[in-house]
Scaffold this motif. Structure first.
Motif, PDB file in Angstrom:
ATOM      1  N   THR A 238     -50.688  53.857  13.130  1.00 23.54           N
ATOM      2  CA  THR A 238     -51.322  52.562  12.488  1.00 23.54           C
ATOM      3  C   THR A 238     -51.471  51.630  13.981  1.00 23.54           C
ATOM      4  OG1 THR A 238     -48.319  52.059  12.648  1.00 23.54           O
ATOM      5  CG2 THR A 238     -49.625  51.776  10.625  1.00 23.54           C
ATOM      6  N   PHE A 239     -50.778  51.912  15.191  1.00 22.28           N
ATOM      7  CA  PHE A 239     -50.292  51.738  16.932  1.00 22.28           C
ATOM      8  C   PHE A 239     -52.272  51.493  16.927  1.00 22.28           C
ATOM      9  CE2 PHE A 239     -46.158  52.182  18.679  1.00 22.28           C
ATOM     10  CZ  PHE A 239     -45.296  51.214  18.065  1.00 22.28           C
ATOM     11  N   PRO A 240     -52.883  52.332  16.197  1.00 22.37           N
ATOM     12  CA  PRO A 240     -54.078  52.152  17.167  1.00 22.37           C
ATOM     13  C   PRO A 240     -54.840  50.871  17.021  1.00 22.37           C
ATOM     14  CG  PRO A 240     -54.307  54.565  16.773  1.00 22.37           C
ATOM     15  CD  PRO A 240     -52.787  53.643  16.221  1.00 22.37           C
ATOM     16  N   SER A 241     -54.361  50.387  15.883  1.00 17.59           N
ATOM     17  CA  SER A 241     -55.207  49.076  14.606  1.00 17.59           C
ATOM     18  C   SER A 241     -54.283  48.150  15.341  1.00 17.59           C
ATOM     19  CB  SER A 241     -54.740  48.934  13.010  1.00 17.59           C
ATOM     20  OG  SER A 241     -55.510  50.264  12.859  1.00 17.59           O
ATOM     21  N   ILE A 249     -47.178  40.626  20.048  1.00 17.65           N
ATOM     22  CA  ILE A 249     -45.742  41.394  20.607  1.00 17.65           C
ATOM     23  C   ILE A 249     -45.859  42.998  19.373  1.00 17.65           C
ATOM     24  CG2 ILE A 249     -43.573  41.576  21.352  1.00 17.65           C
ATOM     25  CD1 ILE A 249     -43.241  38.578  21.823  1.00 17.65           C
ATOM     26  N   ILE A 250     -45.486  43.406  20.012  1.00 21.22           N
ATOM     27  CA  ILE A 250     -45.017  44.762  18.886  1.00 21.22           C
ATOM     28  C   ILE A 250     -43.472  45.301  19.207  1.00 21.22           C
ATOM     29  CG2 ILE A 250     -45.740  47.443  18.379  1.00 21.22           C
ATOM     30  CD1 ILE A 250     -48.033  46.580  18.856  1.00 21.22           C
ATOM     31  N   SER A 251     -42.881  45.222  18.324  1.00 20.74           N
ATOM     32  CA  SER A 251     -41.371  45.749  18.417  1.00 20.74           C
ATOM     33  C   SER A 251     -41.019  46.656  17.638  1.00 20.74           C
ATOM     34  CB  SER A 251     -40.404  44.596  17.532  1.00 20.74           C
ATOM     35  OG  SER A 251     -38.985  44.562  17.461  1.00 20.74           O
ATOM     36  N   LEU A 252     -40.200  47.830  18.157  1.00 14.60           N
ATOM     37  CA  LEU A 252     -40.779  49.056  17.936  1.00 14.60           C
ATOM     38  C   LEU A 252     -39.151  49.651  18.081  1.00 14.60           C
ATOM     39  CD1 LEU A 252     -42.411  51.769  19.523  1.00 14.60           C
ATOM     40  CD2 LEU A 252     -42.127  49.324  20.541  1.00 14.60           C
ATOM     41  N   GLU A 253     -38.897  50.600  17.391  1.00 14.99           N
ATOM     42  CA  GLU A 253     -37.317  52.049  18.204  1.00 14.99           C
ATOM     43  C   GLU A 253     -37.225  52.620  19.167  1.00 14.99           C
ATOM     44  OE1 GLU A 253     -34.632  54.379  14.493  1.00 14.99           O
ATOM     45  OE2 GLU A 253     -35.571  52.458  14.256  1.00 14.99           O
ATOM     46  N   PRO A 260     -41.347  59.702  20.306  1.00  7.71           N
ATOM     47  CA  PRO A 260     -41.546  60.357  21.541  1.00  7.71           C
ATOM     48  C   PRO A 260     -42.319  58.521  22.153  1.00  7.71           C
ATOM     49  CG  PRO A 260     -43.677  61.169  19.609  1.00  7.71           C
ATOM     50  CD  PRO A 260     -41.885  60.180  18.683  1.00  7.71           C
ATOM     51  N   LEU A 261     -41.895  58.899  23.556  1.00  6.51           N
ATOM     52  CA  LEU A 261     -42.425  57.195  23.609  1.00  6.51           C
ATOM     53  C   LEU A 261     -43.844  57.605  24.579  1.00  6.51           C
ATOM     54  CD1 LEU A 261     -39.512  56.822  26.098  1.00  6.51           C
ATOM     55  CD2 LEU A 261     -39.811  55.158  24.443  1.00  6.51           C
ATOM     56  N   GLU A 262     -44.850  58.746  24.603  1.00  6.66           N
ATOM     57  CA  GLU A 262     -45.907  58.613  24.368  1.00  6.66           C
ATOM     58  C   GLU A 262     -46.630  57.639  23.895  1.00  6.66           C
ATOM     59  OE1 GLU A 262     -46.119  63.361  23.148  1.00  6.66           O
ATOM     60  OE2 GLU A 262     -44.399  61.367  24.002  1.00  6.66           O
ATOM     61  N   VAL A 263     -45.975  58.243  22.584  1.00  6.64           N
ATOM     62  CA  VAL A 263     -46.726  56.649  21.451  1.00  6.64           C
ATOM     63  C   VAL A 263     -46.887  55.726  22.009  1.00  6.64           C
ATOM     64  CG1 VAL A 263     -46.511  58.460  19.419  1.00  6.64           C
ATOM     65  CG2 VAL A 263     -44.907  56.399  20.158  1.00  6.64           C
TER      66      VAL A 263
END
Length: 342
Positions: A238-241, A249-253, A260-263
């Motif tokens: 979903t990140f590309p969209s 702002i995107i809040s994530l775990e 993997p942090l490269e996402v």
């Protein structure tokens, strides 16, 4: 000058024992009527003080005035019958007895606005207020009227937009939409979930955020996580969209999970609330552990766009543990802030 790496929490914080049963998610109120109203305001003051003492930069209401992060909003909408309940599968993980949509849904009155005004009177700090996201609301009900998840989500988005505009007028600096469902229903997120989210933020001038995590530390969630393998790559779907969306702002775990942090590279350019506190464990992170997570994220997020945060809400934790975790978040952010300054 704007502070670098401003700290924040994802949402809920423990409620005082006189308001609801401690260390229990979605615990019923112990008070009623006028006592409940003043009790909730006292809880807002307590949670604000806890955040202030811990040095949290962007404060929240800690969800002190709501029993459940989704249904408290739904209770104030027309078209939903709480007497007529059905068992549904929530986020493909666990069964729950939920209310039924029986007619057109609409917002009858402001839900959180008076609480927000009260909180605004108590502090000059930036405030972030959370609302449930449209898709997660749809996933918390049985729909016997629209018979279309997309159509119901759109109507919820309209109601959320009305509430969000009033929250903005009450002085909220960031309005966050909680969308754990975005980590489950990927096709729907890309087909209509983000469009509904954008409808919910339409016309807002304050900053907007979407919080997408792997959930509270309840058994259904921890069991689900065990099935996700050695790397949790759900965000890739979903990140590309989201990167192309109007959400600020995107809040994530991030901390203690297998993300993997490269996402994070997929949302470069967005502001990111990086979850550096594990809310599923009683163990209090060291400031250095928090700093390590933040350093990892800085490879993919520009420093002026990184907001150290918690993975999810901390309602089920004891107040002592939550307090310790808030202090660790502040101290870990301070370490990295000093490294960046040097």
């Amino acid at each position: 000058m704007k502070k670098l790496l401003p700290t924040s929490t994802a949402g809920s914080l423990p409620k005082p024992s006189w308001l609801a049963e401690p260390e229990k998610l979605w615990s019923p109120w112990k008070l009623e009527g006028a006592e409940l109203t003043s009790g909730k305001q006292d809880a807002l003051l307590v949670t604000l003080q806890e955040q202030g003492n811990a040095g949290i930069d962007i404060v929240s209401d800690g969800e002190q005035t709501r029993q459940h992060f989704v249904t408290t909003f739904i209770e104030n909408l027309s078209g939903v019958d709480f007497e007529k309940c059905k068992t549904v599968r929530i986020r493909n993980r666990y069964d729950a007895n939920v209310p039924t949509v029986v007619g057109p849904v609409s917002r009858k009155k402001a839900v959180f606005v008076e609480d927000a005004k009260f909180l605004r009177q108590q502090t000059d700090q930036p405030i972030k207020w959370a609302l449930p996201g449209p898709m997660t609301m749809v996933d918390t009900l049985y729909d016997d009227h629209y018979k279309s998840r997309k159509d119901l989500a759109w109507e919820f988005a309209i109601a959320l937009n009305e509430e969000a505009k009033e929250l903005e007028a009450a002085g909220m600096d960031i309005i966050q939409f909680d969308e754990p469902a975005f980590n489950v229903f990927f096709e729907e997120v890309n087909e209509w979930g983000i469009a509904c989210l954008e409808r919910a933020i339409e016309g807002l001038k304050c900053e907007t955020a979407v919080h997408i995590c792997y959930g509270y530390g309840i058994k259904a969630n921890t069991d689900w996580k065990k099935t996700l393998g050695s790397e949790w790559r759900q965000y890739e779907e979903t990140f590309p969209s989201l990167q192309k969306s109007n959400i600020d702002i995107i809040s994530l775990e991030c901390h203690n999970g297998r993300v993997p942090l490269e996402v994070l590279e997929l949302i470069r350019g967005k502001k990111v609330m990086v979850g550096a506190i594990d809310v599923t464990a009683e163990t209090i992170e060291t400031p250095e552990e928090v700093a390590e997570t933040l350093r990892g994220a800085l490879k993919y997020v520009d420093a002026d766009k990184l907001y150290p945060c918690t993975n999810c809400g901390m309602a089920p934790l004891s107040r002592d543990v939550a307090r310790g975790k808030l202090n660790a978040l502040r101290a870990g952010a301070e370490i990295v802030r000093n490294e960046l300054a040097a």
